[in-house]
Design a protein around this motif. Structure first.
Motif, mmCIF file in Angstrom:
data_model
loop_
_atom_site.group_PDB
_atom_site.id
_atom_site.type_symbol
_atom_site.label_atom_id
_atom_site.label_comp_id
_atom_site.label_asym_id
_atom_site.label_seq_id
_atom_site.Cartn_x
_atom_site.Cartn_y
_atom_site.Cartn_z
ATOM 1 N N SER A 248 -17.194 22.144 -28.202
ATOM 2 C CA SER A 248 -16.882 23.418 -28.856
ATOM 3 C C SER A 248 -18.050 24.368 -28.717
ATOM 4 C CB SER A 248 -16.548 23.197 -30.337
ATOM 5 O OG SER A 248 -17.691 22.752 -31.056
ATOM 6 N N LEU A 249 -17.748 25.660 -28.858
ATOM 7 C CA LEU A 249 -18.763 26.710 -28.815
ATOM 8 C C LEU A 249 -18.291 27.841 -29.707
ATOM 9 C CD1 LEU A 249 -21.399 27.864 -27.545
ATOM 10 C CD2 LEU A 249 -19.969 28.863 -25.768
ATOM 11 N N GLY A 250 -19.073 28.162 -30.728
ATOM 12 C CA GLY A 250 -18.682 29.225 -31.643
ATOM 13 C C GLY A 250 -17.357 28.970 -32.320
ATOM 14 N N GLY A 251 -17.032 27.689 -32.565
ATOM 15 C CA GLY A 251 -15.786 27.338 -33.227
ATOM 16 C C GLY A 251 -14.578 27.282 -32.319
ATOM 17 N N GLN A 252 -14.787 27.448 -31.009
ATOM 18 C CA GLN A 252 -13.675 27.418 -30.057
ATOM 19 C C GLN A 252 -13.789 26.190 -29.151
ATOM 20 O OE1 GLN A 252 -12.457 31.686 -28.804
ATOM 21 N NE2 GLN A 252 -14.679 31.724 -28.861
ATOM 22 N N ALA A 253 -12.634 25.618 -28.804
ATOM 23 C CA ALA A 253 -12.603 24.416 -27.975
ATOM 24 C C ALA A 253 -13.036 24.742 -26.551
ATOM 25 C CB ALA A 253 -11.204 23.821 -27.971
ATOM 26 N N HIS B 132 -27.412 27.854 -26.180
ATOM 27 C CA HIS B 132 -26.763 27.583 -27.466
ATOM 28 C C HIS B 132 -26.935 26.156 -27.961
ATOM 29 C CE1 HIS B 132 -24.817 31.524 -27.492
ATOM 30 N NE2 HIS B 132 -24.702 31.354 -26.186
ATOM 31 N N GLY B 133 -27.075 25.219 -27.047
ATOM 32 C CA GLY B 133 -27.194 23.846 -27.500
ATOM 33 C C GLY B 133 -27.263 22.870 -26.345
ATOM 34 N N CYS B 134 -27.224 21.591 -26.689
ATOM 35 C CA CYS B 134 -27.289 20.502 -25.710
ATOM 36 C C CYS B 134 -27.097 19.188 -26.459
ATOM 37 C CB CYS B 134 -28.625 20.508 -24.960
ATOM 38 S SG CYS B 134 -30.076 20.583 -26.024
ATOM 39 N N VAL B 135 -26.909 18.114 -25.699
ATOM 40 C CA VAL B 135 -26.753 16.731 -26.191
ATOM 41 C C VAL B 135 -25.916 16.626 -27.464
ATOM 42 C CG1 VAL B 135 -28.758 15.774 -25.018
ATOM 43 C CG2 VAL B 135 -29.086 16.834 -27.260
ATOM 44 N N GLY B 136 -24.804 17.385 -27.495
ATOM 45 C CA GLY B 136 -23.871 17.271 -28.607
ATOM 46 C C GLY B 136 -24.184 18.117 -29.823
ATOM 47 N N TYR B 137 -25.215 18.921 -29.745
ATOM 48 C CA TYR B 137 -25.613 19.754 -30.878
ATOM 49 C C TYR B 137 -25.586 21.224 -30.484
ATOM 50 C CZ TYR B 137 -27.265 15.445 -33.051
ATOM 51 O OH TYR B 137 -27.337 14.183 -33.587
ATOM 52 N N ASP B 138 -25.311 22.074 -31.460
ATOM 53 C CA ASP B 138 -25.301 23.526 -31.271
ATOM 54 C C ASP B 138 -26.261 24.135 -32.285
ATOM 55 O OD1 ASP B 138 -24.372 26.397 -31.695
ATOM 56 O OD2 ASP B 138 -23.001 25.799 -30.097
ATOM 57 N N PHE B 139 -26.987 25.155 -31.863
ATOM 58 C CA PHE B 139 -27.902 25.836 -32.777
ATOM 59 C C PHE B 139 -27.168 26.323 -34.018
ATOM 60 C CE2 PHE B 139 -30.282 29.895 -33.804
ATOM 61 C CZ PHE B 139 -31.377 29.261 -34.391
ATOM 62 N N CYS B 140 -25.914 26.740 -33.835
ATOM 63 C CA CYS B 140 -25.135 27.244 -34.961
ATOM 64 C C CYS B 140 -24.559 26.140 -35.844
ATOM 65 C CB CYS B 140 -24.023 28.175 -34.468
ATOM 66 S SG CYS B 140 -24.646 29.801 -33.972
ATOM 67 N N ASP B 141 -24.859 24.883 -35.550
ATOM 68 C CA ASP B 141 -24.553 23.819 -36.510
ATOM 69 C C ASP B 141 -25.266 24.096 -37.828
ATOM 70 O OD1 ASP B 141 -23.072 22.522 -34.581
ATOM 71 O OD2 ASP B 141 -24.591 20.992 -34.153
ATOM 72 N N ILE C 83 -32.088 32.175 -17.273
ATOM 73 C CA ILE C 83 -31.670 31.541 -18.519
ATOM 74 C C ILE C 83 -30.654 30.454 -18.177
ATOM 75 C CG2 ILE C 83 -32.029 33.633 -19.889
ATOM 76 C CD1 ILE C 83 -28.860 33.862 -19.848
ATOM 77 N N SER C 84 -30.374 29.604 -19.134
ATOM 78 C CA SER C 84 -29.362 28.572 -18.891
ATOM 79 C C SER C 84 -28.022 28.916 -19.543
ATOM 80 C CB SER C 84 -29.837 27.216 -19.414
ATOM 81 O OG SER C 84 -29.844 27.186 -20.833
ATOM 82 N N ASP C 85 -28.046 29.583 -20.717
ATOM 83 C CA ASP C 85 -26.843 29.825 -21.515
ATOM 84 C C ASP C 85 -26.116 28.507 -21.782
ATOM 85 O OD1 ASP C 85 -25.109 31.336 -23.004
ATOM 86 O OD2 ASP C 85 -23.924 32.065 -21.317
ATOM 87 N N SER C 86 -26.871 27.431 -21.899
ATOM 88 C CA SER C 86 -26.267 26.109 -22.027
ATOM 89 C C SER C 86 -25.624 25.907 -23.393
ATOM 90 C CB SER C 86 -27.313 25.019 -21.781
ATOM 91 O OG SER C 86 -28.262 24.975 -22.828
ATOM 92 N N MET C 87 -24.571 25.099 -23.420
ATOM 93 C CA MET C 87 -23.896 24.749 -24.670
ATOM 94 C C MET C 87 -24.015 23.246 -24.908
ATOM 95 S SD MET C 87 -20.979 23.236 -23.380
ATOM 96 C CE MET C 87 -19.720 23.344 -24.657
ATOM 97 N N MET C 88 -23.411 22.765 -25.966
ATOM 98 C CA MET C 88 -23.696 21.418 -26.463
ATOM 99 C C MET C 88 -23.414 20.291 -25.470
ATOM 100 S SD MET C 88 -20.585 20.345 -29.008
ATOM 101 C CE MET C 88 -21.121 21.337 -30.384
ATOM 102 N N ALA C 89 -22.598 20.534 -24.451
ATOM 103 C CA ALA C 89 -22.291 19.469 -23.491
ATOM 104 C C ALA C 89 -23.440 19.180 -22.541
ATOM 105 C CB ALA C 89 -21.051 19.843 -22.687
#
Length: 378
Positions: free
Chosen positions: A283-288, A57-66, A268-274
């Motif tokens: 956050s992920l998908g608008g959730q903390a 989904h993202g990394c380094v503070g950014y999310d694809f859904c930004d 897969i990583s399933d990584s998020m912005m952190a």
């Protein structure tokens, strides 16, 4: 470019000491064809294809859904820097208008072309919103909806037909019809589901071929209720596996390879912005989301993606789970590229393909260098 003395991962899935030749952005067969202006000594290194992450989904503070080109560029640059050279980032369960904007932005980014230090954007993984409320995991229940072929078509059109996978819970109303209507058009992945064995088998018989993050957001496999996991094994489906050391126990990872075979497992990583950043609140998908170490959780403790990139998942699989390096590389480079239909250009060190190579030190699998489209990253 010529890379000498490395142990090279071949299409046959073994390491062989041989030279690698590139011309421009592609691998070539012979030294005579290669650009000889740069020679890299790969002594003491494994040379592996650049990895392909088809679910993150993202990394380094950014999310694809930004939904911004800046976010995609920053994500792509980080991924390339760690050796993940082709990417298929995932959406979340959000409203259609938001998802449309994400798709339009992705299409514009790909049309403009990747920057010289950015991984190639090779598609979109549509993880939501056609999921089951009971197994929503970190998906936002506000936006969950029944499978809708029209919505999928609109989003795919907005993305300039970049959607490579779409997640679907087989037990929800309209799922089987959706699977039948989209069979052969997109990879249909069973996901975020409480489907029992018979329902899951019906989905596979109708055209589903893939399982999103196996074991997570689905019923467990038991001897009287094998559920989706047992059905996937019987159907010969391909399965995603998060080997970050948080999502799946090492014993289960090892036994997954025994159950499915290494040709059906996709790391897969399933990584998020952190990912790539320090512990903290994200956050992920608008959730903390709270991140401590490599564990990311919602307020109620639900695991919310990972904080580990795919190359580190490979290292964890090899060094902590006793998965052979050859197997891990196959499952993080070749298998995902095959799954989403980009193996003609990615996933192996083969003449004619895009010249993406990662040199890993044999001693500890630390990153020595990344060659992206025939150029060494600084």
């Amino acid at each position: 470019m010529i890379i000498k003395n490395a142990s090279v991962f071949t299409e046959e899935g073994v390491f062989v000491k041989q030279d690698i030749y590139t011309k421009g952005t592609q691998f070539v067969k012979t030294e005579g064809e290669a650009d000889a202006d740069e020679i890299i000594d790969g002594e003491g290194c494994f040379a592996v294809p650049g990895l392909t992450d088809i679910h993150f989904h993202g990394c380094v503070g950014y999310d694809f859904c930004d939904g911004t080109q800046e976010a995609i560029a920053k994500i792509a640059e980080y991924q390339a820097s760690v050796g993940v050279t082709s990417i298929v980032p995932s959406t979340m369960t959000l409203g259609e208008e938001v998802l449309k904007g994400v798709c339009e932005t992705a299409a514009a980014y790909r049309k403009a072309g990747s920057g010289e230090k950015e991984a190639d954007l090779c598609g979109i993984n549509m993880e939501g919103p056609f999921v089951a409320e009971s197994k929503k995991g970190a998906q936002n229940s506000t936006y969950i909806r029944k499978p809708d072929a029209g919505m999928y078509d609109r989003l795919n059109e907005a993305s300039d037909h970049m959607i490579k996978l779409v997640a679907i819970a087989p037990e929800v109303e309209g799922a089987m019809e959706f699977i039948q209507s989209k069979k052969g058009e997109v990879v249909l992945s069973t996901a975020h589901t409480a489907a029992d064995y018979d329902t899951a088998m019906e989905a596979f018989e109708k055209g589903a071929t893939h399982v999103t993050h196996l074991y997570n957001a689905m019923n467990p496999y038991t001897h009287r209720a094998p559920g989706l996991i047992g059905a996937a094994a019987d159907a010969g489906a391909e399965v995603e596996l998060i080997s970050d050391g948080v999502h799946v126990h090492p014993s289960v990872v090892r036994n997954t390879f025994k159950m499915f075979g290494e040709d059906k497992v996709i790391l897969i990583s399933d990584s998020m912005m952190a990912t790539g950043l320090d512990d903290g609140d994200y956050s992920l998908g608008g959730q903390a989301v709270k991140v401590v170490g490599n564990r990311a959780t919602l307020a109620d403790g639900t695991i919310a993606g990972s904080a580990t990139n795919l190359m580190d998942c490979v290292r964890t699989a090899v060094k902590k789970m006793n998965i052979p390096l050859e197997t891990a590389i196959r499952c993080a480079a070749a298998n995902p590229a095959k799954s989403v239909g980009i193996y003609d250009n990615y996933g192996s060190i083969t003449p004619g393909k895009i010249a993406n190579v990662v040199l890993l030190k044999k001693a500890d699998l630390a990153l020595e260098s990344v060659i992206l489209r025939g150029k060494k990253l600084s």
